[in-house]
Design a protein around this motif. Structure first.
Motif: not given
Length: 90
Positions: A82-88
């Protein structure tokens, strides 16, 4: 919804590959993360609608104009993060 883990090998560090992956993920509404590994690969986890994730992974496998993907190991994950966004990740 599906959740995948992938390790991308080839010329994928020092060529903006993580930013390419993040851009493609955001464009498609994917959630997850991408990071470099100590072994010189790129690792990612992604969640999203099945067809969107499949299309995203195909694009990642093709690579960016400055990268050269030689292999990509992928496996589905049974649980969602349940990630909130896509990040590095650092």
């Amino acid at each position: 919804m599906i959740h995948y883990h992938a390790i991308v090998t080839g010329r994928v560090q020092g060529v903006g590959f993580r930013y390419f992956v993040q851009g493609e993920a955001v464009k498609r509404g994917m959630k997850g993360w991408v990071r470099n590994t100590d072994e010189g690969h790129v690792e990612l986890k992604v969640e999203g609608e099945q067809q969107e994730v499949v299309d995203f992974l195909k694009t990642v496998r093709k690579g960016s104009p400055f990268s050269k993907v030689t292999d990509m190991q992928m496996k589905p994950l049974p649980e969602f993060a349940h990630y909130q966004d896509f990040r590095i990740k650092g």
